[in-house]
Scaffold this motif. Structure first.
Motif, PDB file in Angstrom:
ATOM      1  N   ILE A 299      13.006  -2.380   3.002  1.00  0.00           N
ATOM      2  CA  ILE A 299      12.735  -1.440   2.881  1.00  0.00           C
ATOM      3  C   ILE A 299      12.257  -0.586   1.251  1.00  0.00           C
ATOM      4  O   ILE A 299      11.950  -0.532   0.319  1.00  0.00           O
ATOM      5  N   LEU A 300      13.871  -1.176   0.891  1.00  0.00           N
ATOM      6  CA  LEU A 300      14.273  -1.040   0.020  1.00  0.00           C
ATOM      7  C   LEU A 300      14.105  -1.502  -1.757  1.00  0.00           C
ATOM      8  O   LEU A 300      13.671  -1.002  -2.744  1.00  0.00           O
ATOM      9  N   PHE A 301      13.612  -2.822  -0.849  1.00  0.00           N
ATOM     10  CA  PHE A 301      13.091  -3.568  -2.150  1.00  0.00           C
ATOM     11  C   PHE A 301      12.136  -3.298  -2.252  1.00  0.00           C
ATOM     12  O   PHE A 301      10.993  -3.348  -3.738  1.00  0.00           O
ATOM     13  N   PHE A 302      10.996  -2.671  -1.625  1.00  0.00           N
ATOM     14  CA  PHE A 302       9.753  -3.200  -1.909  1.00  0.00           C
ATOM     15  C   PHE A 302       9.042  -1.282  -1.780  1.00  0.00           C
ATOM     16  O   PHE A 302       7.628  -1.382  -1.733  1.00  0.00           O
ATOM     17  N   SER A 303       9.453  -0.441  -1.660  1.00  0.00           N
ATOM     18  CA  SER A 303       9.612   0.797  -1.707  1.00  0.00           C
ATOM     19  C   SER A 303       9.656   1.198  -3.065  1.00  0.00           C
ATOM     20  O   SER A 303      10.567   0.745  -4.089  1.00  0.00           O
ATOM     21  N   SER A 304       8.999   2.074  -4.010  1.00  0.00           N
ATOM     22  CA  SER A 304       8.693   2.716  -4.829  1.00  0.00           C
ATOM     23  C   SER A 304      10.364   4.009  -5.106  1.00  0.00           C
ATOM     24  O   SER A 304      11.384   4.278  -3.996  1.00  0.00           O
ATOM     25  N   TYR A 305       9.982   4.045  -6.509  1.00  0.00           N
ATOM     26  CA  TYR A 305      11.543   4.518  -7.285  1.00  0.00           C
ATOM     27  C   TYR A 305      11.325   6.508  -6.181  1.00  0.00           C
ATOM     28  O   TYR A 305      11.712   6.669  -5.613  1.00  0.00           O
ATOM     29  N   GLU A 306      10.250   6.782  -6.206  1.00  0.00           N
ATOM     30  CA  GLU A 306       9.291   8.391  -5.576  1.00  0.00           C
ATOM     31  C   GLU A 306       9.759   8.710  -3.916  1.00  0.00           C
ATOM     32  O   GLU A 306      10.141   9.000  -3.294  1.00  0.00           O
ATOM     33  N   GLU A 307       8.880   6.828  -2.885  1.00  0.00           N
ATOM     34  CA  GLU A 307      10.299   6.572  -1.684  1.00  0.00           C
ATOM     35  C   GLU A 307      11.100   6.663  -1.364  1.00  0.00           C
ATOM     36  O   GLU A 307      11.844   6.373  -0.655  1.00  0.00           O
ATOM     37  N   GLY A 308      12.472   7.105  -2.338  1.00  0.00           N
ATOM     38  CA  GLY A 308      13.531   6.655  -2.321  1.00  0.00           C
ATOM     39  C   GLY A 308      13.997   4.935  -2.495  1.00  0.00           C
ATOM     40  O   GLY A 308      15.062   4.471  -1.760  1.00  0.00           O
ATOM     41  N   GLY A 309      13.128   3.815  -3.138  1.00  0.00           N
ATOM     42  CA  GLY A 309      12.967   2.640  -3.075  1.00  0.00           C
ATOM     43  C   GLY A 309      14.440   2.207  -4.540  1.00  0.00           C
ATOM     44  O   GLY A 309      14.089   3.534  -5.475  1.00  0.00           O
TER      45      GLY A 309
END
Length: 493
Positions: A299-309
């Motif tokens: 989830i961290l890998f694929f999430s955008s900066y805006e999504e907390g990733g």
């Protein structure tokens, strides 16, 4: 789990139940559908078997010291299957090893010789893995100096022309499809011409890359007065090529050609497909194939900066986990350097383009099997995967990089300028960010998030690459008369 500002998809998931374990699969599903991931990067590709005759010939060539101009090195000296398709060294040692049969961390350079020995390794860049060579469609090498002009997804560079170095990295020439079959075959033309890698420093009359390549062809044929090999070895090579190309009566002049040599090596490399990993199984419905920690890392890998990733996916795209593009990431600068002005820096793509805006740009590596392909970075500056991940999350930490973490014998003598050279790369990264050239942002993740991302990266490991019994089919049988005649390197690991 520490998270940054949450919006969009992540906010929705939090609203409908938070980030509890029961929601991890749903959140990953949303992300993987967003990026169209299937888990199978080889879908639709023509992948040879290592038991195919041409690949078997390629394995013999790959292991033979007859392709080292001074016959003290082979392709496998730096690319062994048991070492992740590399050599487990930060920087390689090609020619002039103390013991040519030693491969891996025990490989040392002679303190005598002709390669400007300074106490450390003589090759300036980390060895790329040969694993999954059949999945690249655009480029080869850290600086992408071999590149497909018209890349076609799934073609492995077999369509159209390739742009390759001439007699220098920045002297660019075109090779048409008839001259070379694909990207791995094009790449196989170049280590044999590098003095530090396989060419060596004898044979001063061979002043061009083509002259070296032609000499090696003549060696295997016994042509034009070349008597490097005895009659038994020449006969063994002719028989190997006849078997490899399924032509039992053809003569050496017909079969032993530069194109056939590199095509066979490429088929052996292309057969090294290792994609049957837990992540693949997870995406195909086996929800227990990866741990909850790895799921959080995904989830961290694929999430955008805006999504907390961490937004790793912006460069490590698709099921092959690379965009095959070049970026400045300011990996600490260790080693002898590689550039066109004599400093100890590695200028990366600028050595090819001679454009200062390309300074410190290197190709995005695939993350498949990344667990076993260290040390990591274009120069192997990081000896743990955790350290590499921390750098990618926040490259500014490279200002405090400590070369004493390196384990390779003699390498510290090449780290005297590491701090200043690394600072130059960091300044370039900041300029790229400020101008919009680089989309990368730093994120302040703690040790827990790093562990989660590393756990996810380890799900990209095909179990075969960690088992010698599974990899044995990519290692020749040394207990034959043929292996002795072809001078196959039996690696001491």
């Amino acid at each position: 789990m520490k998270r940054l500002a949450v919006s969009g998809m992540a906010a929705m998931m939090l609203f409908f139940g938070g980030c509890g374990d029961e929601n991890l699969d749903e959140e990953i599903s949303v992300l993987t559908q967003r990026y169209g991931l299937t888990g199978d990067p080889a879908e639709g590709r023509d992948i040879p078997s290592v038991t195919d005759p041409k690949a078997e010939l390629g394995m013999k060539l790959f292991y033979s010291k007859h392709l080292g101009l001074d016959m003290d090195v082979a392709c496998v000296s730096c690319h062994h299957p048991y070492l992740g398709g590399g050599d487990a060294l930060s920087l390689p040692i090609g020619v002039e090893a103390v013991d040519p049969e030693v491969v891996g961390p025990g490989r040392l350079h002679k303190d005598t010789g002709k390669s400007y020995y300074d106490g450390g390794p003589t090759v300036p860049r980390n060895t790329p893995s040969t694993f999954n060579a059949a999945l690249f469609d655009r480029t080869q090498f850290w600086d992408a100096r071999i590149e497909s002009i018209t890349p076609v997804k799934g073609a492995n560079g077999s369509v159209g022309s390739l742009l390759v170095p001439g007699n220098s990295d920045y002297d660019r020439i075109l090779w048409a499809n008839g001259e070379v079959s694909n990207l791995p075959a094009a790449q196989a033309n170049f280590p044999v011409t590098s003095p530090q890698e396989m060419r060596g420093f004898d044979h001063p009359s061979l002043t061009t890359k083509d002259a070296v390549r032609d000499y090696l062809v003549e060696r295997l044929r016994g042509a034009n007065g070349n008597s490097d090999l005895n009659a038994s070895a020449l006969s063994a090579w002719l028989q190997a090529f006849r078997e490899g190309f399924s032509d039992p009566t053809a003569d050496a002049a017909t079969l032993i050609t530069r194109k056939n040599i590199t095509d066979a090596i490429a088929e052996y490399e292309r057969s090294q497909l290792f994609v049957d990993n837990p992540w693949n199984r997870y995406l195909n419905g086996e929800r227990s194939a990866i741990s909850d920690e790895a799921k959080r890392g995904a989830i961290l890998f694929f999430s955008s900066y805006e999504e907390g990733g961490a937004n790793c996916v912006q460069c490590h795209k698709g099921d092959f986990f690379t965009d095959e593009q070049l970026h400045v990431m300011a990996v600490p600068q260790i080693g002898r350097g590689k550039n066109h002005d004599g400093t100890t820096e590695d200028y990366g793509r600028e050595n090819v383009s001679l454009d200062e805006e390309d300074r410190y740009r290197f190709r995005t590596p695939t993350l498949l099997n990344v667990e076993v392909t260290g040390p990591w970075g274009h120069d192997g500056a990081f000896v743990t995967l955790e350290a590499m991940v921390k750098h990618m999350l926040k490259p500014e930490t490279a200002a405090d990089y400590d070369p004493n973490t390196l384990f390779q014998d003699g390498i510290l003598v090449q780290c005297e300028d590491t701090k200043s050279n690394t600072q130059h790369a960091l300044e370039q990264l900041e300029r790229n960010r400020a101008s919009g050239v680089s989309p990368h942002r730093s994120v302040d993740f703690g040790d827990e998030e790093v562990r989660q991302i590393v756990a996810f990266l380890k799900t990209l490991t095909d179990p075969c690459v960690k088992e010698r019994s599974c990899l044995q089919k990519w290692v020749p049988d040394y207990d034959t008369n043929e292996s002795k005649l072809l001078d196959l390197l039996e690696a001491k690991l």
